[in-house]
Design a protein around this motif. Structure first.
Motif, PDB file in Angstrom:
ATOM      1  N   HIS A  43       6.848  -5.675   2.139  1.00 38.15           N
ATOM      2  CA  HIS A  43       5.431  -5.042   1.814  1.00 38.15           C
ATOM      3  C   HIS A  43       4.170  -5.560   2.737  1.00 38.15           C
ATOM      4  N   THR A 102       0.654  -5.603   3.657  1.00 44.82           N
ATOM      5  CA  THR A 102      -0.551  -5.557   3.059  1.00 44.82           C
ATOM      6  C   THR A 102      -1.724  -5.165   3.674  1.00 44.82           C
ATOM      7  N   GLU A 116      -4.594  -6.391   4.361  1.00 45.40           N
ATOM      8  CA  GLU A 116      -5.332  -7.211   5.321  1.00 45.40           C
ATOM      9  C   GLU A 116      -4.464  -7.495   6.452  1.00 45.40           C
ATOM     10  N   SER A 164      -6.996  -2.296  -3.498  1.00 37.38           N
ATOM     11  CA  SER A 164      -6.261  -3.601  -2.866  1.00 37.38           C
ATOM     12  C   SER A 164      -5.175  -3.936  -3.689  1.00 37.38           C
ATOM     13  N   SER A 205      -1.680  -6.336  -3.833  1.00 37.19           N
ATOM     14  CA  SER A 205      -1.224  -7.646  -3.329  1.00 37.19           C
ATOM     15  C   SER A 205       0.319  -7.409  -3.251  1.00 37.19           C
ATOM     16  N   ASP A 206       1.228  -8.462  -2.763  1.00 34.07           N
ATOM     17  CA  ASP A 206       2.329  -8.246  -2.604  1.00 34.07           C
ATOM     18  C   ASP A 206       2.890  -8.378  -4.319  1.00 34.07           C
ATOM     19  N   ASP A 207       2.109  -9.229  -5.029  1.00 30.19           N
ATOM     20  CA  ASP A 207       2.712  -9.233  -6.539  1.00 30.19           C
ATOM     21  C   ASP A 207       2.791  -7.901  -7.281  1.00 30.19           C
ATOM     22  N   GLU A 262       0.183   2.400   0.484  1.00 34.13           N
ATOM     23  CA  GLU A 262       0.960   1.020   0.966  1.00 34.13           C
ATOM     24  C   GLU A 262       2.059   1.279   1.923  1.00 34.13           C
TER      25      GLU A 262
END
Length: 373
Positions: free
Chosen positions: A277, A279, A281, A313, A315-317, A348
């Motif tokens: 993934h 992200t 950022e 936003s 995250s990977d989680d 994403e």
């Protein structure tokens, strides 16, 4: 009264006796073409030699190409008329040089006839065409044709160049192509009695992007004068050997997990080594920083990420993905999203790394996080 409003103005206004009448601007047809002269240059006999002309309707009303003509049988149009171009539409038309039945210097004309039906205006564009078809140099086959090839793989094609002009020391000094994905090699095969036989090898690398690649193989000989450069067409159609479909999650609620299958298809069995993934950022960093991070971003990532309004936003989680272990022609890769509390659109990027394949495969997971789905 309504006057045809072009982009830029196709017609000028003439005011006479309190009457406004639209009059065609001079050479409005010429302005639709990316070139109004065709120079084939020096070409080998038997070479499949074509020239493409881009026609753009720069005006607000449709324009018809009513006919395509030639003044000599040594040239012909590949395309057929009539056809219509909508406003801002672009189309390529192809002119072919007959190097089988004709030789020597050719100075002829091609014509394109145009009609604007809204006001009845017509125009005809005459295109001078010049070429020198050599009798002492033949190409076999007629062009460097790769056909349809797989993305990410290198291929080589060969073309024979036969010289029969009588010079015992005649040479091909170099062979070049303009595309950075093409390399060339000239190999002399034999030489005897004023003849010479060469093989020119053209290689396309595995980094060439998908789509149609058209180029010219430009041979430079040791001759003096304008005929020391010979052009031969190169063409390849590059198709992705592995295709993945973007995942559309639709509208999802914070904290409520949703699973979708990522469908990855290939032409033969392949193994997915890993899925990453990317992200936001990372995607918004400058290109040099992205490369140093070890993540390969797809083309257009920065622009796409920046243009999504009210973006959540993630995250990977937020994602869980199970990478299949076995090789297969079609993979159904489960992707689970547990949305965070932040509302908004998400778009994403994911990168699939394939065993034995240098280029990664990318896909997107899209949707909207809403507290009231």
């Amino acid at each position: 009264m309504t006057i045809l409003a072009p982009l830029p103005a196709l017609f000028t206004l003439i005011v006479a006796a309190a009457t406004i009448a639209p009059v065609p601007a001079q050479d409005w047809g010429d302005r639709m073409l990316d070139r109004t002269e065709v120079k084939f240059g020096s070409v080998a006999r038997l070479a499949d030699t074509t020239f493409k002309i881009k026609v753009t309707n720069r005006y607000q009303d449709p324009i018809q190409v009513t006919s395509l003509g030639v003044s000599c049988g040594c040239i012909s149009w590949v395309d057929t008329a009539p056809f219509t171009l909508a406003s801002k539409e672009v189309r390529e038309i192809t002119l072919r040089l007959d190097t089988v039945r004709f030789t020597g210097d050719r100075n002829v004309r091609a014509t394109i006839s145009l009609y604007e039906p809204a006001h009845g205006y017509t125009d005809s564009v005459t295109i001078p065409v010049s070429a020198h078809i050599r009798t002492d140099v033949e190409a076999s086959p007629s062009h460097v044709g790769f056909g349809t090839i797989d993305l990410g793989k290198g291929y080589t094609q060969r073309i024979g160049i036969n010289y029969v002009g009588g010079r015992g020391d005649w040479k091909i000094k170099s062979a070049k192509a303009s595309s950075p994905h093409l390399t060339t090699e000239v190999v002399e095969l034999r030489r005897s009695g004023g003849t010479a036989n060469y093989e020119v090898r053209v290689a396309i690398d595995g980094n060439a992007p998908t789509g149609l690649l058209r180029d010219q193989l430009v041979l430079t000989t040791d001759e003096v004068g304008n005929n020391n450069v010979i052009s031969i067409p190169i063409e390849a159609k590059i198709e992705a050997d592995i295709v993945v479909t973007d995942v559309q999650f639709g509208t999802v609620s914070p904290g409520q997990a949703k699973s979708m299958n990522v469908i990855v298809r290939g032409k033969k069995p392949f193994k997915i080594a890993e899925v990453n993934h990317v992200t936001r950022e990372v995607r918004l960093k400058p290109a040099d920083d992205v490369v140093s991070s070890g993540v390969i971003p797809p083309v257009g990532t920065q622009k796409d990420a920046a243009s999504v309004p009210a973006t959540a936003s993630l995250s990977d989680d937020a994602f869980k993905i199970k990478c299949p272990e076995a090789a297969a022609v079609v993979h159904m890769v489960p992707l689970t999203l547990t949305p965070p509390a932040e509302s908004g659109l998400f778009d994403e990027e994911f990168v699939l790394k394939i065993d034995g394949r240098a280029q990664p495969v990318t896909f997107k997971a899209k949707g909207r996080i809403s507290v009231n789905p």
